[in-house]
Design an enzyme around this catalytic site. Structure first.
Site, PDB file in Angstrom:
ATOM      1  CG  ASP A 292      -1.855  -1.147   1.298  1.00 16.67           C
ATOM      2  OD1 ASP A 292      -2.160  -1.698   0.232  1.00 16.67           O
ATOM      3  OD2 ASP A 292      -2.298  -1.488   2.414  1.00 16.67           O
TER       4      ASP A 292
HETATM    5  N1  URA Z   1      -1.169  -5.936   3.889  1.00 17.91           N
HETATM    6  C1  URA Z   1      -1.670  -4.682   3.894  1.00 17.91           C
HETATM    7  O1  URA Z   1      -2.719  -4.423   4.497  1.00 17.91           O
HETATM    8  N2  URA Z   1      -0.983  -3.735   3.237  1.00 17.91           N
HETATM    9  C2  URA Z   1       0.167  -3.952   2.581  1.00 17.91           C
HETATM   10  O2  URA Z   1       0.750  -3.030   2.015  1.00 17.91           O
HETATM   11  C3  URA Z   1       0.671  -5.261   2.582  1.00 17.91           C
HETATM   12  C4  URA Z   1      -0.013  -6.253   3.237  1.00 17.91           C
END
Ligand code: URA
Length: 241
Positions: A104
């Site tokens: 993310d």
């Molecule tokens: N899980 C998440 O919620 N975000 C990420 O970036 C990676 C794994």
């Protein structure tokens, strides 16, 4: 490896296929010191020296970078609004690099960036169950019941039945009502870690990936920094994936 001159130059970021063809016609390209014959001229990447506008262009077939992704940057190859992880790699040779899987925008940590589609496919294939370890700060008190629930496999929502995952409690601050954890998951669904904690009524406030398969984040890399994989790291990853 043998390949056409226009592909060689386009792969190395000298321009689009039509731009480099125009430069070849214009006489801006030499092969072993002799003006290139044409776009279709076959180049031996091991032995031929190609010069583009007077600069030697070395050919690199595959690149592998480990990045400590900073927050605020997107895991994509192109984006109209935000900086991408590919934009951060200043000395890349290839123009077809991509991140292996997504983190993310607000997540930090280990990201493999390459143009090796075969390796990426093996690391991301759900059947391979490649383990990914995350460190997270949590708003809420993580309990042994959460550890058990994660171990058993968690019903997150209608679209996600999380497979068994290993949750380790690192620290609990009862006064602040916060926790620090490490979580190993073997799949990579959209916002998976955040959604797993939401399913047990807690909120991830900071998330960082520490490893993917055999590849461990180099702790000397500051956020935003990257380096090429070592030969050993690459070998391990290829044999594991
Ligand atoms: N899980 C998440 O919620 N975000 C990420 O970036 C990676 C794994």
């Amino acid at each position: 490896m043998k390949l056409r001159l226009d592909k060689y130059l386009a792969d190395m970021g000298c321009g689009t296929r039509s731009e480099v063809k125009a430069e070849i016609r214009r006489g801006s390209v030499t092969v072993d010191g002799i003006k290139a014959k044409g776009s279709e001229q076959k180049i031996d990447t091991d032995t031929d020296t190609v010069c583009f506008k007077g600069q030697t262009v070395g050919y690199v077939a595959m690149e592998y970078y480990m990045m400590n992704k900073p927050a605020g940057v997107v895991s994509a190859t192109e984006d109209n609004r935000d900086k991408t992880v590919i934009d951060l790699i200043e000395d890349k040779k290839r123009k077809d690099l991509f991140p292996v899987g997504r983190l993310d925008k607000d997540t930090e940590g280990l990201l493999l960036i390459t143009n090796d589609g075969e390796l990426a496919h093996r690391l991301l294939a759900p059947k391979k169950h490649v383990g990914k370890v995350y460190y997270a700060k949590i708003d809420g008190i993580v309990t042994e019941d959460d550890v058990k629930a994660f171990k058993a496999g968690l019903h997150v929502d209608d679209t996600l039945e999380a497979k068994p995952a290993n949750l380790k409690i690192l620290k609990v601050d009862t006064a602040q009502h916060t926790s620090e954890i490490e979580l190993e998951i073997y799949e990579g669904k959209f916002h998976q870690v955040k959604r797993m904690f939401e399913a047990v009524d807690k909120k991830v406030t900071y998330l960082k990936r520490l490893s993917m398969g055999t590849l461990q984040l180099d702790q000397t890399l500051k956020t935003g920094q990257y380096r090429t994989l070592t030969a050993d790291e690459l070998e391990e990853l290829k044999t594991y994936g």
